[in-house]
Motif scaffolding. Structure first.
Motif, mmCIF file in Angstrom:
data_model
loop_
_atom_site.group_PDB
_atom_site.id
_atom_site.type_symbol
_atom_site.label_atom_id
_atom_site.label_comp_id
_atom_site.label_asym_id
_atom_site.label_seq_id
_atom_site.Cartn_x
_atom_site.Cartn_y
_atom_site.Cartn_z
ATOM 1 N N LEU A 1 -0.390 14.442 1.819
ATOM 2 C CA LEU A 1 -0.119 12.999 1.770
ATOM 3 C C LEU A 1 1.201 12.669 2.456
ATOM 4 O O LEU A 1 1.303 11.699 3.223
ATOM 5 N N LEU A 2 2.220 13.476 2.199
ATOM 6 C CA LEU A 2 3.536 13.243 2.801
ATOM 7 C C LEU A 2 3.472 13.386 4.319
ATOM 8 O O LEU A 2 4.016 12.557 5.062
ATOM 9 N N LEU A 3 2.796 14.436 4.798
ATOM 10 C CA LEU A 3 2.688 14.644 6.242
ATOM 11 C C LEU A 3 1.888 13.519 6.901
ATOM 12 O O LEU A 3 2.217 13.089 8.014
ATOM 13 N N PHE A 4 0.846 13.043 6.219
ATOM 14 C CA PHE A 4 0.042 11.967 6.798
ATOM 15 C C PHE A 4 0.882 10.708 6.980
ATOM 16 O O PHE A 4 0.839 10.054 8.024
ATOM 17 N N VAL A 5 1.653 10.345 5.945
ATOM 18 C CA VAL A 5 2.487 9.149 6.028
ATOM 19 C C VAL A 5 3.551 9.314 7.106
ATOM 20 O O VAL A 5 3.905 8.363 7.807
ATOM 21 N N ALA A 6 4.057 10.531 7.273
ATOM 22 C CA ALA A 6 5.109 10.767 8.261
ATOM 23 C C ALA A 6 4.570 10.770 9.685
ATOM 24 O O ALA A 6 5.256 10.303 10.609
ATOM 25 N N LEU A 7 3.334 11.272 9.872
ATOM 26 C CA LEU A 7 2.832 11.492 11.227
ATOM 27 C C LEU A 7 1.762 10.502 11.668
ATOM 28 O O LEU A 7 1.684 10.170 12.856
ATOM 29 N N LEU A 8 0.914 10.034 10.727
ATOM 30 C CA LEU A 8 -0.237 9.212 11.125
ATOM 31 C C LEU A 8 -0.377 7.938 10.281
ATOM 32 O O LEU A 8 -1.487 7.587 9.873
ATOM 33 N N PRO A 9 0.673 7.223 10.005
ATOM 34 C CA PRO A 9 0.545 6.044 9.137
ATOM 35 C C PRO A 9 -0.285 4.925 9.756
ATOM 36 O O PRO A 9 -0.885 4.122 9.055
ATOM 37 N N GLY A 10 -0.348 4.873 11.082
ATOM 38 C CA GLY A 10 -1.068 3.793 11.747
ATOM 39 C C GLY A 10 -2.558 3.805 11.468
ATOM 40 O O GLY A 10 -3.222 2.767 11.599
ATOM 41 N N LEU A 11 -3.117 4.967 11.085
ATOM 42 C CA LEU A 11 -4.557 5.029 10.812
ATOM 43 C C LEU A 11 -4.956 4.146 9.638
ATOM 44 O O LEU A 11 -6.092 3.671 9.562
ATOM 45 N N LEU A 12 -4.031 3.909 8.714
ATOM 46 C CA LEU A 12 -4.356 3.090 7.553
ATOM 47 C C LEU A 12 -4.661 1.645 7.942
ATOM 48 O O LEU A 12 -5.399 0.950 7.238
ATOM 49 N N ALA A 13 -4.120 1.191 9.053
ATOM 50 C CA ALA A 13 -4.330 -0.186 9.479
ATOM 51 C C ALA A 13 -5.770 -0.442 9.914
ATOM 52 O O ALA A 13 -6.163 -1.602 10.082
ATOM 53 N N TYR A 14 -6.565 0.610 10.096
ATOM 54 C CA TYR A 14 -7.966 0.439 10.474
ATOM 55 C C TYR A 14 -8.875 0.274 9.254
ATOM 56 O O TYR A 14 -10.074 0.035 9.414
ATOM 57 N N ALA B 1 0.817 -1.210 0.000
ATOM 58 C CA ALA B 1 0.000 0.000 0.000
ATOM 59 C C ALA B 1 0.853 1.264 0.000
ATOM 60 O O ALA B 1 0.460 2.291 -0.584
ATOM 61 N N GLU B 2 2.019 1.196 0.632
ATOM 62 C CA GLU B 2 2.862 2.392 0.741
ATOM 63 C C GLU B 2 3.303 2.910 -0.631
ATOM 64 O O GLU B 2 3.496 4.111 -0.813
ATOM 65 N N LEU B 3 3.458 2.012 -1.606
ATOM 66 C CA LEU B 3 3.928 2.434 -2.920
ATOM 67 C C LEU B 3 2.888 3.284 -3.641
ATOM 68 O O LEU B 3 3.232 4.140 -4.451
ATOM 69 N N GLY B 4 1.612 3.050 -3.352
ATOM 70 C CA GLY B 4 0.579 3.897 -3.928
ATOM 71 C C GLY B 4 0.649 5.311 -3.386
ATOM 72 O O GLY B 4 0.451 6.286 -4.125
ATOM 73 N N ILE B 5 0.949 5.421 -2.103
ATOM 74 C CA ILE B 5 1.051 6.754 -1.499
ATOM 75 C C ILE B 5 2.287 7.482 -2.025
ATOM 76 O O ILE B 5 2.255 8.697 -2.242
ATOM 77 N N VAL B 6 3.384 6.750 -2.231
ATOM 78 C CA VAL B 6 4.586 7.381 -2.802
ATOM 79 C C VAL B 6 4.253 8.002 -4.154
ATOM 80 O O VAL B 6 4.635 9.141 -4.452
ATOM 81 N N THR B 7 3.519 7.254 -4.982
ATOM 82 C CA THR B 7 3.142 7.788 -6.294
ATOM 83 C C THR B 7 2.247 9.006 -6.151
ATOM 84 O O THR B 7 2.378 9.979 -6.903
ATOM 85 N N GLY B 8 1.334 8.977 -5.191
ATOM 86 C CA GLY B 8 0.484 10.145 -4.962
ATOM 87 C C GLY B 8 1.274 11.370 -4.545
ATOM 88 O O GLY B 8 0.983 12.490 -4.976
ATOM 89 N N ILE B 9 2.289 11.165 -3.704
ATOM 90 C CA ILE B 9 3.129 12.285 -3.258
ATOM 91 C C ILE B 9 3.908 12.872 -4.436
ATOM 92 O O ILE B 9 3.960 14.089 -4.621
ATOM 93 N N VAL B 10 4.499 11.994 -5.253
ATOM 94 C CA VAL B 10 5.246 12.467 -6.417
ATOM 95 C C VAL B 10 4.309 13.181 -7.396
ATOM 96 O O VAL B 10 4.638 14.245 -7.926
ATOM 97 N N GLY B 11 3.137 12.603 -7.612
ATOM 98 C CA GLY B 11 2.184 13.231 -8.519
ATOM 99 C C GLY B 11 1.737 14.596 -8.047
ATOM 100 O O GLY B 11 1.487 15.492 -8.859
ATOM 101 N N GLY B 12 1.619 14.761 -6.732
ATOM 102 C CA GLY B 12 1.192 16.052 -6.215
ATOM 103 C C GLY B 12 2.300 17.088 -6.203
ATOM 104 O O GLY B 12 2.175 18.164 -6.789
ATOM 105 N N ILE B 13 3.409 16.758 -5.571
ATOM 106 C CA ILE B 13 4.458 17.761 -5.354
ATOM 107 C C ILE B 13 5.294 17.986 -6.613
ATOM 108 O O ILE B 13 5.551 19.139 -6.993
ATOM 109 N N VAL B 14 5.733 16.916 -7.260
ATOM 110 C CA VAL B 14 6.644 17.057 -8.409
ATOM 111 C C VAL B 14 5.879 17.450 -9.667
ATOM 112 O O VAL B 14 6.118 18.500 -10.264
#
Length: 500
Positions: A338-351, A57-70
Motif C-alpha cells: 500500500l505504501l509503495l503504491f501511494v508513493a509510486l502510482l497514486p494517479g491510478l486511483l483517479a480512474y 481518500a488518502e486518509l483511508g490508505i494511511v490507515t491501511g498502511i498503519v494497520g498493515g505495517i504497525v
C-alpha cells in the motif's frame, strides 16, 4: 462471565507457550503471495471507506498502511488484517458532520489510548460477553445505513445528510438514475461491479486465485474508461498534505464521548473478527488483550496522523487466510505494498468511478445485514429476534450509540426476566389452612404476580408461606412479603413465614 473464569483465561493468555514457528524460507513464498492478494483487496476498500465516510481518500490508505505495517508487527493475532472498516463509516461520517474533519484525529487518538488502557486492564476477553442478538443487530443496522447511503453514489446522485431525507429521496434518485445520462452511466458501472463481484465464485478454480473484488473494480473501471462514460471519479491529492496533527484546542465533552464510542465499537468489531478468523485456520489463536493493545497503538498513530480509525477487518483477514498466509509477515507486507503504491502510482486511483466503490460498499453492507442470520434468529427465538430488530431499527432511525445501548439494555432486561422465574403454588390443607410454596427466583420483576396471589388468599384462613424453595429473594420481594404478613397479622389472622 465470572471473574474466576476471566482470570483463568487471562492467566492462560499470559502463560501459554508460543507455538513453534516454521522457518522463514518455507513461509516466505506463501506469505508473499497472500500479501499481494490482501493488498489488491484492501486498496479499493481503503479508498471506498474513506469516500463513504466523507473524508479524503488518502486518509483511508494511511490507515491501511498503519494497520498493515504497525499493527501487523505487534503481538495478538497472526492472521487478522487491520485497516479502515465499512462498519465504522457511520461513526466517522457522523463525527465529521458534528465536529468537523479537523477533530477526527483527536477522536481517533482518544479512542486508541482508551483501547490501550482497556487492553492493559485485561478487558479484552470481556468483549466476548455480549448478546449475539445485539451484535447481529448492530451489524445489521450498520449494514442498512451503509446500503442506504451508498445507493446515492451508486446511482449517480448526491447523498442527503439525514436518514429520513435519504429514504424520502429514493424515488427521485431512481427516476434520475433511469432518465439521465450520468445516472444511467453510474448505474451501469455499479451494476457491472456487483455482477462480477457476486458471480466471480462461479469462475474456474484457477482463475479464482485473483480476488473477485479486484476483478470487479478493474473490469468496471476499464469499461467506464473505454466507453467514455460520464461518471464521477475519485479525487486524489497529495498524501502528505492530507496528514495533520490533532488540534487539542478542539477537545470538549462531545469529542470525548465520540472517542469512547469509537473505542468500544472498534474494539468489539476487532475481537468479534478475531473469533471468526480463528475458526478459519489451525494456526496460533488470538490473544485478546495483546490484540486490543495492538489495535489501540494503531488507532493512536492514526489519530496523530489525522487518519481514519481502524479495526480488524473480516474481509481482508479472510482473504489472507484463504490465500495461504502462514505468518504475520503477510499482513505486514500488504501494508508495504500500500505504501509503495501511494508513493509510486497514486494517479491510478483517479480512474476509479465512485459508483464502483459504492457498489463494493453496498455489497459489504449486504453482508453486514446478514438476512439469513436475521431470519434464523427470528425463527429460533422471538425475544432475541425482537432485540435484534430493535437494535438495528434504532441505529437506522437515530445513531449507532443509541441503537446499541438500547439493544444492550433490552438484552439485560430479557436476561433478568428469564432468570427471575418464580413458581407460586397454593395448596389448601383442610378447611382452615392454606399453604403457599415459592420456588425459583423472587425478584422485583415477578413482584406483581406474587402480590396478586398473596392478596387473593382468603382472609379467614391460617396461611403458611414456605420460602425454602427460593434460590434468590431480593429486597423488594422480601419487604413486600413482610409488609403483607404484618398487615394480615395486625387484623388478627395467623400468618407463618418459613424461611429455613
Amino acid at each position: 462471565m465470572s471473574a474466576t473464569v476471566t482470570r483463568t483465561i487471562d492467566r492462560l493468555d499470559r502463560t501459554a507457550a508460543p507455538p513453534a514457528r516454521p522457518g522463514w524460507r518455507r513461509t516466505l513464498g506463501p506469505d508473499l503471495g497472500a500479501s499481494l492478494v490482501v493488498f489488491l483487496v484492501a486498496l479499493p476498500l481503503c479508498v471506498g471507506v474513506a469516500v463513504a465516510s466523507g473524508v479524503p481518500a488518502e486518509l483511508g490508505i494511511v490507515t491501511g498502511i498503519v494497520g498493515g505495517i504497525v499493527v501487523g508487527l505487534l503481538p495478538g493475532s497472526t492472521m487478522q488484517v487491520s485497516g479502515p472498516a465499512a462498519g465504522l463509516t457511520v461513526l466517522v461520517a457522523d463525527a465529521v458532520a458534528k465536529h468537523g474533519l479537523a477533530a477526527l484525529g483527536l477522536i481517533v487518538l482518544g479512542a486508541g489510548l482508551l483501547q490501550i488502557l482497556l487492553g492493559a486492564l485485561r478487558c479484552g476477553t470481556l468483549f466476548r460477553a455480549i448478546s449475539p442478538a445485539v451484535v447481529q443487530g448492530m451489524l445489521a443496522g450498520i449494514g442498512l445505513v451503509l446500503i442506504l447511503g451508498q445507493l446515492y453514489p451508486l446511482l449517480g446522485g448526491r447523498q442527503p445528510v439525514g436518514t429520513w431525507d435519504k429514504i424520502a429521496g429514493l424515488p427521485g434518485l431512481l427516476g434520475s438514475a433511469l432518465t439521465t445520462t450520468p445516472g444511467l452511466s453510474a448505474l451501469a458501472v455499479g451494476a457491472l461491479t456487483l455482477v462480477v463481484l457476486t458471480q466471480w465464485r462461479r469462475a474456474p478454480k484457477r482463475l479464482r486465485v485473483v480476488p473477485g473484488v479486484l476483478v470487479g473494480v478493474v473490469t468496471s473501471a476499464v469499461v467506464a474508461l473505454l466507453a467514455g462514460l460520464d461518471v464521477q471519479r475519485i479525487q486524489v491529492g497529495d498524501l502528505l498534505r492530507e496528514i495533520q496533527l490533532p488540534d487539542f484546542s478542539l477537545l470538549d465533552a462531545g469529542i470525548l464521548g465520540s472517542a469512547l464510542v469509537f473505542a468500544l465499537v472498534s474494539s468489539a468489531e476487532s475481537l468479534f473478527s478475531a473469533a471468526a478468523v480463528d475458526r478459519m485456520h489451525s494456526g496460533p489463536r488470538t490473544r485478546y488483550n495483546p490484540e486490543l493493545i495492538a489495535q489501540g497503538v494503531g488507532n493512536t498513530l492514526c489519530g496523530l496522523l489525522g487518519a481514519l480509525p481502524m479495526t480488524a477487518v473480516i474481509v481482508r483477514s479472510a482473504a489472507n487466510v484463504q490465500a495461504g498466509a502462514r505468518t504475520r509477515a503477510a499482513r505486514v507486507l500488504h501494508g508495504v505494498w500500500l505504501l509503495l503504491f501511494v508513493a509510486l502510482l497514486p494517479g491510478l486511483l483517479a480512474y476509479l468511478p465512485t459508483a464502483v466503490l459504492a457498489a463494493l460498499l453496498v455489497h459489504a453492507g449486504w453482508k453486514l445485514l446478514g438476512v439469513r442470520g436475521v431470519a434464523a434468529m427470528l425463527r429460533a427465538d422471538r425475544a432475541e429476534g425482537a432485540i435484534l430488530l430493535l437494535t438495528a431499527g434504532l441505529i437506522l432511525a437515530t445513531d449507532l450509540l443509541t441503537g446499541t445501548l438500547a439493544g444492550l439494555l433490552a438484552a439485560v432486561l430479557k436476561t433478568a426476566w428469564d432468570v427471575s422465574h418464580l413458581s407460586v403454588q397454593v395448596t389448601p390443607h383442610g378447611p382452615e389452612d392454606e399453604v403457599v410454596v415459592l420456588r425459583g427466583n423472587a425478584t422485583f420483576l415477578r413482584l406483581p404476580r406474587l402480590l396478586a396471589v398473596l392478596e387473593g388468599l382468603p382472609l379467614t384462613k391460617h396461611v403458611r408461606l414456605d420460602l425454602r424453595g427460593l434460590r434468590h429473594l431480593d429486597q423488594a420481594c422480601e419487604q413486600a412479603i413482610e409488609h403483607w404478613a404484618a398487615r394480615h397479622q395486625a387484623t388478627g389472622l395467623d400468618v407463618e413465614v418459613v424461611k429455613e
